[in-house]
Scaffold this active site. Structure first.
Site, PDB file in Angstrom:
ATOM      1  CD  GLU A  17      -3.067  -0.530   0.045  1.00 30.37           C
ATOM      2  OE1 GLU A  17      -3.082  -0.213  -1.159  1.00 30.37           O
ATOM      3  OE2 GLU A  17      -3.637  -1.528   0.493  1.00 30.37           O
ATOM      4  N   GLY A 105     -16.333   4.983  -2.708  1.00 29.83           N
ATOM      5  CA  GLY A 105     -15.629   5.450  -1.500  1.00 29.83           C
ATOM      6  C   GLY A 105     -15.215   4.331  -0.564  1.00 29.83           C
ATOM      7  N   GLY A 107     -12.718   2.299  -1.187  1.00 25.24           N
ATOM      8  CA  GLY A 107     -11.300   1.988  -1.375  1.00 25.24           C
ATOM      9  C   GLY A 107     -11.103   0.805  -2.305  1.00 25.24           C
ATOM     10  CB  SER A 111     -12.161   7.022  -8.814  1.00 27.56           C
ATOM     11  OG  SER A 111     -12.734   7.452  -7.653  1.00 27.56           O
ATOM     12  CD  GLU A 143      -7.459   7.667 -11.120  1.00 33.81           C
ATOM     13  OE1 GLU A 143      -6.485   7.563 -10.362  1.00 33.81           O
ATOM     14  OE2 GLU A 143      -8.148   6.702 -11.488  1.00 33.81           O
ATOM     15  CG  ASP A 155      -6.271   2.104  -7.739  1.00 32.34           C
ATOM     16  OD1 ASP A 155      -5.524   1.313  -7.143  1.00 32.34           O
ATOM     17  OD2 ASP A 155      -6.800   3.082  -7.195  1.00 32.34           O
ATOM     18  CE1 TYR A 205      -3.201   7.548  -2.367  1.00 29.25           C
ATOM     19  CE2 TYR A 205      -2.338   9.355  -3.686  1.00 29.25           C
ATOM     20  CZ  TYR A 205      -2.499   8.011  -3.465  1.00 29.25           C
ATOM     21  OH  TYR A 205      -1.928   7.107  -4.338  1.00 29.25           O
TER      22      TYR A 205
HETATM   23  C1  GLA Z   1      -5.315   4.706  -3.975  1.00 29.70           C
HETATM   24  C2  GLA Z   1      -4.540   5.150  -5.208  1.00 29.70           C
HETATM   25  C3  GLA Z   1      -3.504   4.094  -5.616  1.00 29.70           C
HETATM   26  C4  GLA Z   1      -2.640   3.664  -4.431  1.00 29.70           C
HETATM   27  C5  GLA Z   1      -3.504   3.333  -3.209  1.00 29.70           C
HETATM   28  C6  GLA Z   1      -2.667   3.086  -1.972  1.00 29.70           C
HETATM   29  O1  GLA Z   1      -6.117   3.596  -4.281  1.00 29.70           O
HETATM   30  O2  GLA Z   1      -5.405   5.394  -6.288  1.00 29.70           O
HETATM   31  O3  GLA Z   1      -2.720   4.583  -6.666  1.00 29.70           O
HETATM   32  O4  GLA Z   1      -1.684   4.638  -4.125  1.00 29.70           O
HETATM   33  O5  GLA Z   1      -4.426   4.379  -2.919  1.00 29.70           O
HETATM   34  O6  GLA Z   1      -1.882   1.953  -2.131  1.00 29.70           O
END
Ligand code: GLA
Length: 371
Positions: A17, A105, A107, A111, A143, A155, A205
């Site tokens: 992560e 939202g 995670g 998006s 993004e 992602d 972030y």
């Molecule tokens: C979000 C971001 C990813 C990554 C994760 C954390 O999902 O879009 O690019 O950085 O957080 O691992």
């Protein structure tokens, strides 16, 4: 082609992560929760987009692709703008109807999934050819510039390259990747959504992204080195330069460098079927995310703690960007119902809100159904 249906998946991340924008390795997979898009070519100068899920719709023309006040419209406008004004592609006017089966939202990348689906759909509808890597870059750009999240490539890459029953070991620095069979035996991937959405999650972030860049700059300067990414810095060099970094920057860098190593180890462990060791690394990852990288929250920590004394759960951690969203849990299939009932009840009593379970199966990423 005059019409088609696209399905674009969400993603989980087993481990790795906040390392993607630091050039590290991630271990994500695309899942069986998806967004469906129905595209049609239409006449006239206006495009029509309708979200069945949000019960909202809007029109726009290719003449005005400036950012909108209404947040979700920017995902579509940004994608179209990028294809026309940055890739210089010719698009026909279109209508698109969107139905989402991916919680927003949570995670799990609703998006990126939305933007990937729009881009892929428009490419196919107009018989254009773009590689997955080009699509990753387009979506990332949307993004960064339309949504304001300065994220990495995990992602989009996962949604475009995901394969049923496999995870992807992706080295974000150079996009080398391999599919790894998930081999989870009688364990399943259970997500628990805290239903916490942090208003300033994008800001926090982006702050982490900046802190990592700052730490890298300081290390390069003092170690007289030229590392391109934080994940390239050996732990020894980080420790030798500790005195030049604030406590916060040292903690951020230390987490990132260790998380990258944990991910590489996790992929080996999975390939050798040693699931229990993977679970241990997931708990270590959560500890780092919570205490060093500080992207967890009370609700996420609480849900991870609830799993600790159950031998039928071998690993748990917060997943994705953080500040809310889901935990990911590796849980034996015959314990899922009992654990979900118990933990949701305790969560409700503690926080006065619901936690939502999502059972995630690893599935193909994006698929095109021609009609
Ligand atoms: C979000 C971001 C990813 C990554 C994760 C954390 O999902 O879009 O690019 O950085 O957080 O691992």
């Amino acid at each position: 082609m005059s019409s088609l249906i696209i399905e674009s998946s969400g993603r989980i991340n087993m481990i790795g992560e906040h390392v993607d924008y630091n050039g590290g390795c991630v271990l994500p997979g695309s899942i069986d929760k998806k967004i469906r898009f129905k595209f049609h070519k239409i006449d006239g100068i206006d495009c029509h987009v309708k979200s069945i899920t949000l019960a909202k719709e809007f029109k726009f023309s290719f003449e005005d692709l400036s950012p909108r006040e209404v947040h979700w419209e920017n995902y579509i406008i940004g994608a179209v703008n990028n294809l026309i004004n940055k890739k210089f592609l010719n698009l026909s006017t279109f209508s698109c109807e969107i139905s989402s089966f991916l919680p927003i939202g949570a995670g799990i990348s609703s998006s990126s999934s939305l933007i990937c689906g729009i881009v892929k759909g428009l490419i196919e509808l107009n018989d254009l050819k773009l590689s997955n890597n080009e699509i990753v870059d387009i979506v990332l750009d949307v993004e960064h510039n339309y949504i304001g999240l300065k994220g990495g490539i995990m992602d989009q890459f996962t949604i475009l390259n995901g394969k049923k029953d496999h995870l992807i070991l992706l080295k974000c620095q150079n996009r080398e990747f391999k599919h790894i069979p998930s081999n989870l035996k009688n364990f399943k991937i259970l997500l628990l959504n805290t239903n916490v959405e942090h208003n300033l999650a994008n800001t926090a972030y982006n702050e982490r992204v900046n802190e990592c860049n700052e730490a890298l700059k300081i290390i390069n300067k003092n170690a007289d080195a030229n590392f391109n990414f934080l994940c390239e810095v050996p732990e020894k060099i980080l420790n030798n330069n500790k005195k030049f970094l604030s406590k916060t920057l040292f903690n951020r860098a230390s987490f990132v460098i260790k998380e990258n190593l944990r991910t590489i180890k996790s992929a080996e462990i999975l390939e050798n079927n040693k699931l229990f060791e993977l679970g241990k690394l997931m708990y270590e990852s959560h500890f780092g995310l919570s205490k060093l990288y500080k992207v967890s929250c009370e609700e996420l920590d609480f849900l991870v703690d609830l799993t600790r004394n159950h031998h039928k759960i071998i690993g748990s951690r917060m997943m994705g960007g953080g500040f809310g969203g889901c935990t990911i849990n590796l849980i034996q299939d015959d314990f899922i119902d009992q654990f979900v009932d118990e933990s949701c009840e305790i969560y409700r009593r503690r926080f006065g809100k619901e936690a939502t379970p999502i059972l995630a199966g690893l599935d193909n990423g994006i698929s095109i159904k021609k009609t």
